[in-house]
Design an enzyme around this catalytic site. Structure first.
Site, PDB file in Angstrom:
ATOM      1  N   ALA A 198       0.855  -1.189   0.000  1.00 50.75           N
ATOM      2  CA  ALA A 198       0.000   0.000   0.000  1.00 50.75           C
ATOM      3  C   ALA A 198       0.891   1.240   0.000  1.00 50.75           C
ATOM      4  O   ALA A 198       2.036   1.200   0.466  1.00 50.75           O
ATOM      5  CB  ALA A 198      -0.897  -0.008   1.221  1.00 50.75           C
ATOM      6  N   GLY A 252       0.559  -5.223   0.907  1.00 43.86           N
ATOM      7  CA  GLY A 252      -0.653  -5.323   0.098  1.00 43.86           C
ATOM      8  C   GLY A 252      -0.395  -5.942  -1.269  1.00 43.86           C
ATOM      9  O   GLY A 252      -1.312  -6.494  -1.880  1.00 43.86           O
ATOM     10  N   GLU A 296      -0.617  -9.549  -0.693  1.00 51.00           N
ATOM     11  CA  GLU A 296      -2.029  -9.844  -0.411  1.00 51.00           C
ATOM     12  C   GLU A 296      -2.869  -9.796  -1.694  1.00 51.00           C
ATOM     13  O   GLU A 296      -3.765 -10.614  -1.883  1.00 51.00           O
ATOM     14  CB  GLU A 296      -2.560  -8.844   0.625  1.00 51.00           C
ATOM     15  CG  GLU A 296      -1.932  -9.078   1.997  1.00 51.00           C
ATOM     16  CD  GLU A 296      -2.197  -7.942   2.985  1.00 51.00           C
ATOM     17  OE1 GLU A 296      -2.019  -6.770   2.597  1.00 51.00           O
ATOM     18  OE2 GLU A 296      -2.575  -8.230   4.127  1.00 51.00           O
ATOM     19  N   GLU A 305       4.884  -5.296   7.046  1.00 52.18           N
ATOM     20  CA  GLU A 305       4.121  -4.272   7.775  1.00 52.18           C
ATOM     21  C   GLU A 305       4.645  -4.047   9.185  1.00 52.18           C
ATOM     22  O   GLU A 305       4.614  -2.929   9.698  1.00 52.18           O
ATOM     23  CB  GLU A 305       2.638  -4.652   7.832  1.00 52.18           C
ATOM     24  CG  GLU A 305       1.890  -4.514   6.522  1.00 52.18           C
ATOM     25  CD  GLU A 305       1.932  -5.764   5.662  1.00 52.18           C
ATOM     26  OE1 GLU A 305       2.810  -6.632   5.880  1.00 52.18           O
ATOM     27  OE2 GLU A 305       1.093  -5.876   4.753  1.00 52.18           O
TER      28      GLU A 305
HETATM   29  N1  DAK Z   1       4.589   3.183  -0.750  1.00 53.77           N
HETATM   30  C1  DAK Z   1       5.010   4.350  -1.316  1.00 53.77           C
HETATM   31  N2  DAK Z   1       6.154   4.462  -2.013  1.00 53.77           N
HETATM   32  C2  DAK Z   1       6.922   3.366  -2.143  1.00 53.77           C
HETATM   33  C3  DAK Z   1       6.569   2.131  -1.575  1.00 53.77           C
HETATM   34  C4  DAK Z   1       5.329   2.062  -0.843  1.00 53.77           C
HETATM   35  N3  DAK Z   1       4.863   0.925  -0.318  1.00 53.77           N
HETATM   36  N4  DAK Z   1       7.535   1.245  -1.874  1.00 53.77           N
HETATM   37  C5  DAK Z   1       8.447   1.875  -2.599  1.00 53.77           C
HETATM   38  N5  DAK Z   1       8.097   3.170  -2.773  1.00 53.77           N
HETATM   39  C6  DAK Z   1       8.821   4.210  -3.479  1.00 53.77           C
HETATM   40  C7  DAK Z   1      10.041   4.678  -2.703  1.00 53.77           C
HETATM   41  O1  DAK Z   1       9.675   5.631  -1.732  1.00 53.77           O
HETATM   42  C8  DAK Z   1      10.882   5.261  -3.818  1.00 53.77           C
HETATM   43  O2  DAK Z   1      10.381   6.522  -4.159  1.00 53.77           O
HETATM   44  P1  DAK Z   1      11.377   7.770  -4.450  1.00 53.77           P
HETATM   45  O3  DAK Z   1      12.217   7.921  -3.235  1.00 53.77           O
HETATM   46  O4  DAK Z   1      12.171   7.305  -5.664  1.00 53.77           O
HETATM   47  O5  DAK Z   1      10.463   8.910  -4.746  1.00 53.77           O
HETATM   48  C9  DAK Z   1      10.611   4.334  -4.982  1.00 53.77           C
HETATM   49  O6  DAK Z   1       9.369   3.690  -4.687  1.00 53.77           O
HETATM   50  C10 DAK Z   1      11.679   3.267  -5.165  1.00 53.77           C
HETATM   51  O7  DAK Z   1      11.839   2.609  -3.924  1.00 53.77           O
HETATM   52  P2  DAK Z   1      13.261   2.379  -3.243  1.00 53.77           P
HETATM   53  O8  DAK Z   1      14.222   3.466  -3.593  1.00 53.77           O
HETATM   54  O9  DAK Z   1      13.027   2.105  -1.807  1.00 53.77           O
HETATM   55  O10 DAK Z   1      13.744   1.050  -4.003  1.00 53.77           O
HETATM   56  P3  DAK Z   1      14.694  -0.107  -3.449  1.00 53.77           P
HETATM   57  O11 DAK Z   1      14.929  -0.993  -4.621  1.00 53.77           O
HETATM   58  O12 DAK Z   1      15.866   0.447  -2.724  1.00 53.77           O
HETATM   59  O13 DAK Z   1      13.818  -0.908  -2.360  1.00 53.77           O
HETATM   60  C11 DAK Z   1      11.804  -1.987  -1.566  1.00 53.77           C
HETATM   61  C12 DAK Z   1      12.693  -1.589  -2.781  1.00 53.77           C
HETATM   62  C13 DAK Z   1      10.530  -2.589  -2.123  1.00 53.77           C
HETATM   63  C14 DAK Z   1      12.524  -3.047  -0.721  1.00 53.77           C
HETATM   64  C15 DAK Z   1      11.524  -0.715  -0.712  1.00 53.77           C
HETATM   65  O14 DAK Z   1      11.014   0.294  -1.561  1.00 53.77           O
HETATM   66  C16 DAK Z   1      10.532  -0.959   0.387  1.00 53.77           C
HETATM   67  O15 DAK Z   1      10.848  -1.534   1.437  1.00 53.77           O
HETATM   68  N6  DAK Z   1       9.298  -0.478   0.176  1.00 53.77           N
HETATM   69  C17 DAK Z   1       8.229  -0.532   1.199  1.00 53.77           C
HETATM   70  C18 DAK Z   1       7.667  -1.927   1.323  1.00 53.77           C
HETATM   71  C19 DAK Z   1       6.616  -2.007   2.398  1.00 53.77           C
HETATM   72  O16 DAK Z   1       6.836  -1.702   3.572  1.00 53.77           O
HETATM   73  N7  DAK Z   1       5.414  -2.426   2.004  1.00 53.77           N
HETATM   74  C20 DAK Z   1       4.279  -2.607   2.935  1.00 53.77           C
HETATM   75  C21 DAK Z   1       3.455  -1.318   2.961  1.00 53.77           C
HETATM   76  S1  DAK Z   1       2.093  -1.424   4.093  1.00 53.77           S
HETATM   77  C22 DAK Z   1      -5.610  -2.707   3.882  1.00 53.77           C
HETATM   78  C23 DAK Z   1      -5.108  -2.979   2.635  1.00 53.77           C
HETATM   79  C24 DAK Z   1      -3.739  -3.040   2.434  1.00 53.77           C
HETATM   80  C25 DAK Z   1      -2.856  -2.783   3.431  1.00 53.77           C
HETATM   81  C26 DAK Z   1      -3.342  -2.527   4.687  1.00 53.77           C
HETATM   82  C27 DAK Z   1      -4.728  -2.460   4.929  1.00 53.77           C
HETATM   83  N8  DAK Z   1      -7.006  -2.662   4.104  1.00 53.77           N
HETATM   84  C28 DAK Z   1      -7.900  -3.108   3.038  1.00 53.77           C
HETATM   85  C29 DAK Z   1      -7.575  -2.270   5.354  1.00 53.77           C
HETATM   86  C30 DAK Z   1      -1.441  -2.855   3.119  1.00 53.77           C
HETATM   87  C31 DAK Z   1      -0.453  -2.238   3.789  1.00 53.77           C
HETATM   88  C32 DAK Z   1       0.913  -2.262   3.221  1.00 53.77           C
HETATM   89  O17 DAK Z   1       1.182  -2.812   2.174  1.00 53.77           O
END
Ligand code: DAK
Length: 258
Positions: free
Chosen positions: A65, A109, A112, A132
């Protein structure tokens, strides 16, 4: 139809949705899910489409997300707005066969979303994770429920409590993934399988999907009864008669989706 966050195409009887927010690694926003919902509505209404594929880029299926969209939310904002719930389950409600073709990251997400599809084909560079916990939240779109059903409690706990990513080989070994394909040919290989599925009788495919999902979502006895009734219902189709007649007559069946 012009979509902001996805690309939509058809290949014969297969509909393809490509998540397309490359700058944010296909981070999932409400807008993206609105687009996916509309595209699915279109494919479901189109009688000529027999199978749907959801895919992302070489680098990311979806990195979860959109964190920037929820960074400043408080509980009341999230609760009152039913935050990121709108359209998130549309994928799981799709009645036609749905394949997730996953290359690169499928995190949070993203993982998921892949699990809401009927099966996952992974590129050899795919990485699945529920990170998360690192953000101070828990999986919110089915991760704590679908992961244990796919891979058992221990592996699911490992992924959700430690945020460890698993690669395609481990994901296939533990049952999350149906097949692994080379990253370079993931979409082409998936399209071949999807086209094969789309050749079968659509109503029968839908009955099979509904029955398998019963196994996943209800008790064994309930699931077996549902399967029996659906099996009987298949005898109401012309395609059942055609399929069996074609076998006896040693020819290819000509299904009519009726
Ligand atoms: N959101 C926003 N931006 C993101 C992102 C994300 N999840 N993941 C990556 N980006 C962005 C980065 O900020 C970066 O943007 P700039 O700095 O270039 O502007 C760009 O994408 C490239 O990312 P990185 O520079 O970080 O790239 P790397 O190759 O170094 O790393 C990575 C890739 C995937 C390991 C890293 O980006 C990372 O850890 N990303 C976050 C992953 C994460 O934590 N995902 C879980 C998010 S929470 C629900 C439905 C869904 C959900 C909850 C409730 N309901 C229906 C109630 C879901 C929640 C989640 O998914």
């Amino acid at each position: 139809m012009n979509y902001e966050n996805i690309l939509v195409a058809t290949h014969g009887k297969v509909g393809v949705i490509t998540l397309n927010r490359p700058k944010a690694l296909n981070a999932l926003s409400d807008g993206l899910f609105d687009d996916v919902g509309l595209a699915l509505d279109g494919f479901e209404a189109d009688e000529s489409i027999g199978c749907i594929v959801i895919t992302g880029s070489d680098k990311a299926f979806a990195a979860g997300a959109d964190i920037s969209g929820m960074k400043d939310y408080g509980y009341m904002d999230a609760y009152k707005a039913n935050f990121i719930t709108k359209n998130w389950d549309r994928v799981a409600r799709c009645r036609k066969p749905l394949i997730a073709a996953v290359a690169g990251f499928a995190l949070g997400g993203g993982c998921e979303l892949a699990m809401m599809c009927d099966m996952i084909f992974a590129a050899d560079n795919a990485k699945f994770g529920q990170p998360e916990v690192k953000l101070g939240i828990l999986p919110g779109a089915g991760g704590t429920q679908r992961l244990p059903r796919a891979m058992g409690k221990s592996k699911a706990m490992d992924m959700c409590l430690t945020a460890r990513m698993i690669d395609a080989v481990e994901a296939e070994r533990c049952g999350l993934v149906a097949r692994i394909m080379p990253a370079e040919t993931l979409l082409a290989d998936t399209l071949v399988v999807a086209a094969g599925i789309a050749e079968y009788s659509l109503p029968v495919l839908m009955m099979i999907k509904e029955s398998v999902n019963r196994a996943y979502e209800s008790s064994l006895q309930e699931g077996l009864l549902f399967e029996r009734r659906s099996f009987h219902a298949a005898f109401a189709t012309n395609d059942r008669r055609e399929g069996m007649t074609a076998f006896i007559e040693k020819r290819k069946p000509g299904f009519t989706n009726s």
